[in-house]
Enzyme design. Structure first.
Site, PDB file in Angstrom:
ATOM      1  N   SER A 190      14.919  -3.016  -4.147  1.00  0.00           N
ATOM      2  CA  SER A 190      14.717  -4.095  -3.682  1.00  0.00           C
ATOM      3  C   SER A 190      15.452  -6.026  -3.762  1.00  0.00           C
ATOM      4  O   SER A 190      17.100  -5.147  -3.037  1.00  0.00           O
ATOM      5  CB  SER A 190      13.444  -4.969  -3.456  1.00  0.00           C
ATOM      6  OG  SER A 190      12.037  -5.629  -3.489  1.00  0.00           O
ATOM      7  N   GLU A 313       7.835   0.759   4.254  1.00  0.00           N
ATOM      8  CA  GLU A 313       7.987   0.354   3.829  1.00  0.00           C
ATOM      9  C   GLU A 313       6.749  -1.244   3.784  1.00  0.00           C
ATOM     10  O   GLU A 313       6.868  -1.559   3.041  1.00  0.00           O
ATOM     11  CB  GLU A 313       9.279  -0.596   3.338  1.00  0.00           C
ATOM     12  CG  GLU A 313      11.124   0.309   2.881  1.00  0.00           C
ATOM     13  CD  GLU A 313      11.187   0.110   2.184  1.00  0.00           C
ATOM     14  OE1 GLU A 313      10.505  -0.341   1.032  1.00  0.00           O
ATOM     15  OE2 GLU A 313      12.120   0.742   1.779  1.00  0.00           O
ATOM     16  N   HIS A 411       6.787   0.074   0.383  1.00  0.00           N
ATOM     17  CA  HIS A 411       8.218  -0.210  -0.636  1.00  0.00           C
ATOM     18  C   HIS A 411       7.997  -0.192  -2.569  1.00  0.00           C
ATOM     19  O   HIS A 411       6.045  -0.767  -2.732  1.00  0.00           O
ATOM     20  CB  HIS A 411       8.447  -1.836  -0.470  1.00  0.00           C
ATOM     21  CG  HIS A 411       9.677  -2.701  -1.460  1.00  0.00           C
ATOM     22  ND1 HIS A 411      10.780  -2.177  -1.129  1.00  0.00           N
ATOM     23  CD2 HIS A 411       9.229  -3.422  -1.260  1.00  0.00           C
ATOM     24  CE1 HIS A 411      11.542  -3.136  -1.537  1.00  0.00           C
ATOM     25  NE2 HIS A 411      10.859  -4.170  -2.255  1.00  0.00           N
TER      26      HIS A 411
END
Length: 477
Positions: A190, A313, A411
């Site tokens: 990330s 995600e 995610h």
């Protein structure tokens, strides 16, 4: 019986802990404590210490807000939040032994939207890496206002400067912990992955690492100076000071956290750029050009790259909040308008690819592409063209059964498998990141082994990516 090994470093001796996996050394400073105006300057060298420093307890963390992800328990990812203390520019080291082993080194950069995260997060336990002969280093860096707000008189991207300082510490010190400074892999997820993208394009990073892993990052995720100025102007107005290093130097960290809600959701679209974070964070790197367009300036051509995303995600930003099921076509179109100059065409094209998708699933797909997908694809192509056969691409597609099976391959879901902690009870249950079901047998071992193999050899176990014949390896199905 606990054992307390001592490692001798150039800055001083450090006492750690030994267990069945190896040795751990925590809260080792790689730079001086960022205090007062020093919060907005380049990281300064740490003066070192006399005697033996205690490395058995975790570090303080960078000032940060508490993050709430609705029905999903995300504390294993974010950690405990702000644990106060001045000396938080530190690393943790997990090693088989602090000897002369010259083992591969992996340096992990945490995510958290450039505003949260730390080495204390449970997900980043390095026992499996030490077990498998890797020296793991996890890094704290400045966050939020101190780390990434663009201020007159202050160097930009101070959080990135911290990472560079930490990599310099690794180069100069990791041999004391049994690591090989010539075989360093930087990997991030990330925000940490976006920082890794920037490292590949940063001239000062030459020689600091040999390999890189980008997990759900964005090679085109930096703010333009114009976008950064919008955030800076808003922050200064909230605080009632000038947008300069001197204006911010006397403000306590608590006030920087107080103003974050006022900065959330700022419209950062300009005539030349959309908001690469789609309003999810008011902070990012601030660069005149995107890292993906400047790879030739940094070490990218000489660095092996493993890069990829999860297949759903965007679910993290919709499912825990209940928005996946309540979204409408108008919501999908409004989101498309934030990321595209032609939102109708964007939604129509996506609808053709996913004719049975709900409006919420369309929103998730739009988020995924804007935040991670497009930037990852561009980075993979650019690196492959520049480096030859040094690029490997993956897609992580195991679907978490959390929140009634709705979370899916969202995610962050790959992280328990990378760190081989997917069987830990704190990741399971109806609101745990991996849900009530056990992880598939062997999946964590396979994913973790691919990361270890890449750190050792530059090959995770599948074919390299060729822009003319793209290869994406599927993990988790």
């Amino acid at each position: 019986m606990l054992q307390y090994p001592i490692a001798s470093t150039p800055a001083g001796a450090v006492r750690g802990l030994r267990d069945e996996f190896g040795e751990s050394y925590r809260a080792i400073p790689y730079a001086a404590a960022p205090i007062g105006i020093g919060r907005f300057t380049r990281p300064a060298p740490h003066p070192g210490w006399s005697g033996v420093r205690d490395g058995t307890q975790p570090s303080p963390t960078a000032p940060q807000p508490t993050r709430d992800f609705g029905r999903l328990e995300m504390s294993p990812y974010f950690g405990p939040g702000w644990v106060r203390g001045e000396e938080y520019l530190t690393v943790d080291v997990r090693t088989p032994a602090a000897d002369d082993g010259k083992r591969p080194v992996m340096v992990f950069l945490h995510g958290g939207g450039f505003v949260t995260g730390s080495t204390r997060a449970a997900l980043y336990d390095g026992s499996a890496f030490a077990r498998d002969g890797i020296v793991l280093v996890t890094v704290n860096y400045r966050l939020g206002v101190s780390g990434f707000l663009d201020l007159d008189g202050a160097p930009a991207n101070r959080g990135l400067l911290d990472v560079l300082a930490a990599l310099g510490w690794v180069r100069d010190t990791i041999a004391a912990f049994g690591g090989d400074p010539g075989t360093v892999t930087v990997f991030g997820q990330s925000a940490g992955a976006t920082l890794t993208c920037a490292l590949l394009a940063t001239p000062q990073a030459h020689g600091l690492f040999r390999r890189a892993i980008i997990q759900s990052g964005n090679g085109s995720g930096a703010f333009t100076p114009q976008q950064a100025r919008v955030v800076t102007t808003a922050a200064a107005a909230e605080l009632g000071v000038e947008p300069t290093i001197d204006g911010f130097a006397a403000i306590p960290d608590e006030r920087f956290l107080d103003i974050l809600p006022a900065l959330a959701g700022l419209d950062l679209r300009t005539d030349t750029a959309t908001d690469p974070l789609v309003g999810l964070s008011p902070f990012s790197l601030v660069l005149p050009d995107q890292p993906v367009d400047r790879l030739a300036d940094g070490p990218a051509a000489q660095v092996d790259l493993l890069i990829g995303t999860t297949s759903e995600e965007g679910n993290l930003y919709l499912v825990p909040q209940g928005s996946l099921d309540t979204s409408t076509e108008a919501d999908a179109l409004a989101l498309a308008a934030r990321v595209s100059s032609d939102p109708d065409t964007t939604v129509t094209a996506l609808r053709k690819l996913r004719p049975h998708a709900t409006p919420g699933e369309l929103r998730s797909a739009i988020l995924a592409e804007a935040l991670f997908g497009a930037g990852t694809a561009r980075m993979a192509r650019a690196h492959a063209r520049l480096s030859g056969t040094r690029t490997h691409v993956y897609s992580f597609e195991y679907r978490s059964t959390a929140l009634g099976g709705r979370l899916g391959a969202a995610h962050t879901v790959e992280l328990p498998f990378v760190f081989d902690v997917a069987d830990q009870p704190w990741l399971h249950g109806p609101t745990g990141l991996l849900g009530p079901d056990p992880a598939p047998p062997g999946l964590a071992a396979r994913v973790h082994a691919a990361w270890v193999a890449f750190a050792r050899t530059g090959n995770p176990g599948w074919a390299a990516h060729d822009p003319q014949k793209p290869v994406t390896h599927i993990l988790g199905c």
